[in-house]
Design a protein around this motif. Structure first.
Motif, mmCIF file in Angstrom:
data_model
loop_
_atom_site.group_PDB
_atom_site.id
_atom_site.type_symbol
_atom_site.label_atom_id
_atom_site.label_comp_id
_atom_site.label_asym_id
_atom_site.label_seq_id
_atom_site.Cartn_x
_atom_site.Cartn_y
_atom_site.Cartn_z
ATOM 1 N N PHE A 196 42.476 37.091 37.445
ATOM 2 C CA PHE A 196 41.159 37.313 38.027
ATOM 3 C C PHE A 196 41.115 38.706 38.610
ATOM 4 O O PHE A 196 41.271 38.879 39.814
ATOM 5 C CB PHE A 196 40.862 36.297 39.131
ATOM 6 C CG PHE A 196 40.506 34.938 38.631
ATOM 7 C CD1 PHE A 196 41.311 33.862 38.934
ATOM 8 C CD2 PHE A 196 39.381 34.734 37.865
ATOM 9 C CE1 PHE A 196 40.988 32.599 38.492
ATOM 10 C CE2 PHE A 196 39.055 33.472 37.428
ATOM 11 C CZ PHE A 196 39.861 32.402 37.725
ATOM 12 N N ARG A 207 44.329 32.608 43.621
ATOM 13 C CA ARG A 207 43.582 32.992 42.419
ATOM 14 C C ARG A 207 44.098 32.223 41.197
ATOM 15 O O ARG A 207 43.325 31.728 40.378
ATOM 16 C CB ARG A 207 43.749 34.493 42.152
ATOM 17 C CG ARG A 207 42.917 35.338 43.071
ATOM 18 C CD ARG A 207 43.312 36.802 42.986
ATOM 19 N NE ARG A 207 42.484 37.590 43.872
ATOM 20 C CZ ARG A 207 41.401 38.237 43.492
ATOM 21 N NH1 ARG A 207 41.039 38.241 42.225
ATOM 22 N NH2 ARG A 207 40.673 38.902 44.357
ATOM 23 N N LEU A 226 34.336 31.035 42.201
ATOM 24 C CA LEU A 226 34.842 30.665 43.527
ATOM 25 C C LEU A 226 34.625 31.844 44.476
ATOM 26 O O LEU A 226 34.981 32.978 44.149
ATOM 27 C CB LEU A 226 36.322 30.291 43.452
ATOM 28 C CG LEU A 226 36.665 29.040 42.630
ATOM 29 C CD1 LEU A 226 38.175 28.858 42.537
ATOM 30 C CD2 LEU A 226 36.024 27.795 43.230
ATOM 31 N N GLY A 267 42.953 28.708 41.405
ATOM 32 C CA GLY A 267 41.533 28.646 41.070
ATOM 33 C C GLY A 267 41.330 28.660 39.570
ATOM 34 O O GLY A 267 40.544 27.883 39.015
ATOM 35 N N GLN A 268 42.070 29.529 38.897
ATOM 36 C CA GLN A 268 41.966 29.620 37.437
ATOM 37 C C GLN A 268 42.444 28.320 36.795
ATOM 38 O O GLN A 268 41.856 27.859 35.820
ATOM 39 C CB GLN A 268 42.806 30.813 36.963
ATOM 40 C CG GLN A 268 42.540 31.242 35.556
ATOM 41 C CD GLN A 268 43.653 30.832 34.605
ATOM 42 O OE1 GLN A 268 44.695 30.341 35.034
ATOM 43 N NE2 GLN A 268 43.425 31.022 33.341
ATOM 44 N N THR A 314 35.589 32.827 48.164
ATOM 45 C CA THR A 314 36.475 32.291 49.194
ATOM 46 C C THR A 314 37.233 33.365 49.958
ATOM 47 O O THR A 314 37.428 34.469 49.464
ATOM 48 C CB THR A 314 37.483 31.315 48.539
ATOM 49 O OG1 THR A 314 38.404 30.871 49.522
ATOM 50 C CG2 THR A 314 38.257 31.972 47.413
ATOM 51 N N THR A 324 36.542 37.308 46.553
ATOM 52 C CA THR A 324 37.162 37.053 47.859
ATOM 53 C C THR A 324 36.278 37.576 48.987
ATOM 54 O O THR A 324 35.653 38.629 48.877
ATOM 55 C CB THR A 324 38.559 37.705 47.956
ATOM 56 O OG1 THR A 324 38.433 39.077 47.637
ATOM 57 C CG2 THR A 324 39.549 37.060 47.035
ATOM 58 N N ASP A 328 42.796 34.700 49.532
ATOM 59 C CA ASP A 328 42.897 35.893 48.684
ATOM 60 C C ASP A 328 44.293 36.174 48.137
ATOM 61 O O ASP A 328 44.560 37.259 47.652
ATOM 62 C CB ASP A 328 42.401 37.118 49.471
ATOM 63 C CG ASP A 328 43.223 37.387 50.705
ATOM 64 O OD1 ASP A 328 44.101 36.557 51.017
ATOM 65 O OD2 ASP A 328 43.002 38.417 51.366
ATOM 66 N N ALA A 358 38.018 27.635 37.086
ATOM 67 C CA ALA A 358 37.010 28.580 37.600
ATOM 68 C C ALA A 358 36.841 29.746 36.623
ATOM 69 O O ALA A 358 37.800 30.191 35.987
ATOM 70 C CB ALA A 358 37.431 29.103 38.961
ATOM 71 N N TYR A 366 36.213 34.768 40.435
ATOM 72 C CA TYR A 366 36.792 34.628 41.772
ATOM 73 C C TYR A 366 36.351 35.825 42.611
ATOM 74 O O TYR A 366 36.592 36.972 42.231
ATOM 75 C CB TYR A 366 38.314 34.604 41.648
ATOM 76 C CG TYR A 366 39.060 33.968 42.791
ATOM 77 C CD1 TYR A 366 39.528 32.668 42.701
ATOM 78 C CD2 TYR A 366 39.327 34.675 43.967
ATOM 79 C CE1 TYR A 366 40.230 32.077 43.736
ATOM 80 C CE2 TYR A 366 40.024 34.087 45.004
ATOM 81 C CZ TYR A 366 40.479 32.792 44.883
ATOM 82 O OH TYR A 366 41.179 32.203 45.904
#
Lengths: 144, 227
Positions: free
Chosen positions: B224, A115, A105, A118-119, A107, A128, A110, A123, A126
């Motif tokens: 992440f 995050r 991702l 997203g996980q 994006t 940002t 942030d 994803a 990541y």
């Protein structure tokens, strides 16, 4: 036994040959972003590193693009009209045909919760925005 | 801590003294004031939560009641046979009447206690509504800031990325152009740092407000790691 050895040698030879081909073919990166300027920029950053970037501005056609291009990794924007990156990622990861392709991702969202979300969508990475060239390349190199 | 105020409005000094003395014995004592009908100038000067109207001089009662704000609770202490009582009840339906009997002071304190509790509850409701309205304004501002941040970050990506692309082939640029692009690149990085600090500030403020949210963020942060 000799026949078996020959076969094993052939197989070994074949693998080495494929590996050589593998090294020669540039790794394809599918960039999904509704902003043509962002796609062009990422293409410009990846190309000098030997990657084969392919851009897509319409998130509704991601599956179609994957089927046609067979990318090694997907760089996916999140904030896009009609189908956002979280949705796209969730649907790709839920589809056995596409779920082996790493999705990063990329994006401007942030926060830690972004995050985390997203996980949760599956994803694999990541990045940002704004990112430096090095940050982008490091994220891509983790997979190809 | 006194949060409510009561006013004793009477021309009878003994009534005021007795009621004040009884009130002093109570656990929850409101801010007390005593005023005569002569000194009473109407509701625009003082804003008590409750007015206890005791015996007044002849002809003053209607004038006094007419000048009290409709949002103020009023307890009228008057004999049950007071001639204007029926008329006053019709005109001021929220008027609470306590007959002047032997136990009038205890009844007044009981009724006054309930009225003041109601006034306090209404004040808290009003404060909560004001806070909610303020929070709604902050939420609108926050959403706007988030939207702006998204746009700034996208613009910064282009600025930073294109500067880096130009710097990839320094041989094609004059020394002056190269220096200018390096400056653009450095400044873009600096703006990015400033934006990051804004994000940190927002996070710190949120952590200060909601410790549980901070815990969640701490837990989710390593998922992440930023490279």
């Amino acid at each position: 036994m000799q026949e078996n050895d020959k076969l094993a040698a052939d197989v070994q030879f074949s693998v080495v040959e494929n590996y050589a081909e593998y090294k020669l073919v540039p790794k394809k990166v599918l960039i999904v972003d509704d902003s043509p300027a962002q796609v062009k920029l990422i293409q410009g950053l990846l190309e000098p590193e030997g990657y084969w970037p392919v851009g897509l501005n319409d998130p509704k056609r991601v599956e179609e693009a994957i089927a046609a291009e067979k990318p090694n990794v997907i760089l996916l924007d999140v904030v896009m009209p009609e189908r956002n990156g979280f949705q796209v990622c969730r649907e790709l990861k839920g589809n056995v045909k596409f779920n082996a392709i790493p999705v990063i991702l990329v994006t401007s969202k942030d926060t830690a919760s972004d995050r985390y979300w997203g996980q949760q969508q599956g994803a694999d990475g990541y990045v940002t925005k704004p990112f430096t060239r090095e940050e982008l390349l490091r994220a891509v190199r983790r997979f190809i | 801590m006194r949060t409510t105020n009561a006013l004793i409005l009477t021309d009878d000094g003994e009534f005021a003294r007795l009621l004040s003395a009884c009130w002093q014995m109570e656990r929850h004592l409101p801010g007390l004031s005593v005023v005569t009908s002569e000194l009473w100038k109407g509701g625009e000067q003082v804003f008590p939560d409750l007015i206890v109207v005791g015996p007044l001089r002849e002809g003053k009662l209607s004038q006094v009641l007419g000048s009290i704000s409709s949002s103020t609770a009023v307890i009228l202490c008057a004999p049950s046979d007071a001639k204007e009582l029926g008329f006053l009840r019709n005109r001021y339906p929220r008027l609470l009447h306590v007959p002047l009997r032997e136990d009038w002071a205890q009844v007044v304190l009981l009724v006054a206690g309930e009225s003041l509790r109601r006034a306090e509850a209404l004040r808290l409701v009003k404060q909560s509504e004001q806070r909610a309205a303020q929070n709604a304004n902050h939420a609108v501002l926050g959403r706007y800031m988030m939207d702006m941040k998204h746009n700034v970050n996208n613009a910064m990506t282009s600025l930073l990325g294109n500067a880096e692309l130009l710097l990839l082939e320094p041989g094609e640029l004059s020394a002056q152009s190269l220096a200018q692009i390096k400056t653009i690149h450095t400044m873009a990085l600096r703006i990015n740092e400033v934006m990051q600090r804004f994000s940190s500030l927002a996070t710190e403020m949120r952590e200060a407000e909601t410790p549980s949210q901070a815990e969640t963020e701490e837990f989710t942060a390593p998922l992440f790691p930023r490279h």
